[in-house]
Design an enzyme around this catalytic site. Sequence first.
Site, PDB file in Angstrom:
ATOM      1  N   TYR A   1      -6.714  -8.877   7.754  1.00  0.00           N
ATOM      2  CA  TYR A   1      -7.851  -8.481   7.126  1.00  0.00           C
ATOM      3  C   TYR A   1      -9.230  -9.356   6.954  1.00  0.00           C
ATOM      4  CZ  TYR A   1      -4.715  -4.588   6.602  1.00  0.00           C
ATOM      5  OH  TYR A   1      -3.755  -3.736   7.075  1.00  0.00           O
TER       6      TYR A   1
ATOM      7  N   GLY B   1       9.532  -6.712  -0.099  1.00  0.00           N
ATOM      8  CA  GLY B   1       8.691  -5.431   0.165  1.00  0.00           C
ATOM      9  C   GLY B   1       9.578  -4.138   0.094  1.00  0.00           C
TER      10      GLY B   1
ATOM     11  N   THR C   1       0.730  -1.265   0.064  1.00  0.00           N
ATOM     12  CA  THR C   1       0.024  -0.108   0.017  1.00  0.00           C
ATOM     13  C   THR C   1       0.932   1.287   0.063  1.00  0.00           C
ATOM     14  OG1 THR C   1      -1.675  -1.307   1.129  1.00  0.00           O
ATOM     15  CG2 THR C   1      -1.515   1.341   1.511  1.00  0.00           C
TER      16      THR C   1
HETATM   17  C1  FMN Z   1       4.638   0.463   2.937  1.00  0.00           C
HETATM   18  C2  FMN Z   1       4.011  -1.012   3.110  1.00  0.00           C
HETATM   19  C3  FMN Z   1       2.828  -1.436   2.638  1.00  0.00           C
HETATM   20  C4  FMN Z   1       2.265  -2.681   2.767  1.00  0.00           C
HETATM   21  N1  FMN Z   1       1.017  -3.046   2.302  1.00  0.00           N
HETATM   22  C5  FMN Z   1       0.721  -4.282   1.968  1.00  0.00           C
HETATM   23  C6  FMN Z   1      -0.435  -4.539   1.317  1.00  0.00           C
HETATM   24  O1  FMN Z   1      -1.013  -3.706   0.697  1.00  0.00           O
HETATM   25  N2  FMN Z   1      -0.787  -5.694   1.042  1.00  0.00           N
HETATM   26  C7  FMN Z   1      -0.161  -6.982   1.682  1.00  0.00           C
HETATM   27  O2  FMN Z   1      -0.290  -8.046   1.553  1.00  0.00           O
HETATM   28  N3  FMN Z   1       1.007  -6.598   2.388  1.00  0.00           N
HETATM   29  C8  FMN Z   1       1.571  -5.297   2.643  1.00  0.00           C
HETATM   30  N4  FMN Z   1       2.613  -4.978   3.161  1.00  0.00           N
HETATM   31  C9  FMN Z   1       3.431  -6.081   3.894  1.00  0.00           C
HETATM   32  C10 FMN Z   1       4.765  -6.534   2.740  1.00  0.00           C
HETATM   33  O3  FMN Z   1       3.944  -6.959   1.659  1.00  0.00           O
HETATM   34  C11 FMN Z   1       5.691  -7.538   3.411  1.00  0.00           C
HETATM   35  O4  FMN Z   1       4.975  -8.454   3.680  1.00  0.00           O
HETATM   36  C12 FMN Z   1       6.495  -6.946   4.470  1.00  0.00           C
HETATM   37  O5  FMN Z   1       6.833  -5.540   3.938  1.00  0.00           O
HETATM   38  C13 FMN Z   1       7.596  -7.700   4.791  1.00  0.00           C
HETATM   39  O6  FMN Z   1       8.309  -7.778   3.541  1.00  0.00           O
HETATM   40  P1  FMN Z   1       9.868  -7.225   3.326  1.00  0.00           P
HETATM   41  O7  FMN Z   1      10.436  -7.371   4.815  1.00  0.00           O
HETATM   42  O8  FMN Z   1      10.493  -7.536   2.287  1.00  0.00           O
HETATM   43  O9  FMN Z   1       9.329  -5.540   3.307  1.00  0.00           O
HETATM   44  C14 FMN Z   1       3.168  -3.748   3.212  1.00  0.00           C
HETATM   45  C15 FMN Z   1       4.342  -3.428   3.662  1.00  0.00           C
HETATM   46  C16 FMN Z   1       4.850  -1.999   3.789  1.00  0.00           C
HETATM   47  C17 FMN Z   1       6.254  -1.742   4.240  1.00  0.00           C
END
Ligand code: FMN
Length: 372
Positions: free
Chosen positions: A183, A323, A28
């Site tokens: 959710y 992410g 998001t």
């Molecule tokens: C800014 C931000 C927004 C996120 N929005 C969503 C989202 O819309 N849907 C979702 O399933 N996860 C969302 N997440 C979780 C990420 O998909 C991911 O699971 C999380 O950042 C951990 O992975 P990473 O360590 O590679 O960042 C969001 C994470 C961040 C940082």
Amino acid sequence: MSKQPLLEPIILSNTIQLNNRIVMAPMTRSRADNDERAPTEALHGVYYEQRASAGLIITEGSQVSKQAIGYINTPGIHSKAQVEGWKHVTQKVHDKGGKIFIQLWNVGRMSHPDFHNGELPLAPSAINPNSKSYTPAGFKDTVTPKAMTIEDIQTTVADFAKAAKNAVEAGFDGVEIHSSNGYLFHQFFNNASNQRTDQYGGSIENKARFLFEVLEAVKNEIPVERIGLRLNPSLHNAFGMTLDEETIPTFEYIVKQLNNYNLAYLHLSEPFTDVSDVPHAVTDIAKHFRPLYKGTLIINSEFDQEKGNAIIEAGFADMVAFGKLYISNPDLVERFKTNAPLAEWNEDTFYTPGKKGYIDYQFLDKKIKEKI
Ligand SMILES: Cc1cc2nc3c(=O)[nH]c(=O)nc-3n(C[C@H](O)[C@H](O)[C@H](O)COP(=O)(O)O)c2cc1C
């Protein structure tokens, strides 16, 4: 690093050919600050196009209806204007040789009456998550939602099907059902949010029923080979979820049932927090669930290049979703290829409007790239 499993191509369900196993995780970014809550060519188009070298992009959570909203300036996939906006995005990604799925989202009780003309958000049961909702007027306390009637459930199932149909029209390669992170679907799975006594509550099978009804409805609109699904089994004390002795068995049941569908993939998250002291939690999600699922498995959360290559090499996942690294490194694939340094992300601009912190992260300097 010589041969990197992350850089190997893969085919999803014999249908979608991906150039590599690096996935951009759904995130998001709250840039749809227009009346239609539609993605724009100038912002979303550029942002996703910049990241098109990912084997697969999964978009930010996109609400499937007005009712499904819970955060400021998130895009939807339920109106004509939104479909038109997404067309620019899919076109740009495809022109660059990329593939893109849209994440279909309903936040359930993680919302606020301000998003619903003063009406209560909907959820499996009338239980307040005691969390915060990010509204146009700033953070507000969540409220006790209204328990969904059978009719509300049926309407919501239809919303997901319509959104999947819209996703096809908008040119997406597939959809990801966002049944993760506290959710609406997760609220049905979890005892802390689901105390229903009808066919949607009580037994594990009942708590999973809503998800499978949605999956059946969505696969009437888009081939099952183009549907992915996201789960976060060890989420605890976050987003209103509480892990108990039934939590992991619920996810085990769901994952085993998913073997009956030839999905594009199952997308799992490792625990978002340290759950080593939490009774009944699983600490290694990929390791635990890999033997239960026969299709393509994407794993996520806190991976880097080394850990990502290692988990594929070990056979616990087929692809890895990144992410935050994708926020600040649009050319993450090229950086991994060349073992180049990575840029840091700035949390202050995760959810702010406009270009800053969104489409202004730098690509590898050409000169640096040539030297590597
Ligand atoms: C800014 C931000 C927004 C996120 N929005 C969503 C989202 O819309 N849907 C979702 O399933 N996860 C969302 N997440 C979780 C990420 O998909 C991911 O699971 C999380 O950042 C951990 O992975 P990473 O360590 O590679 O960042 C969001 C994470 C961040 C940082």
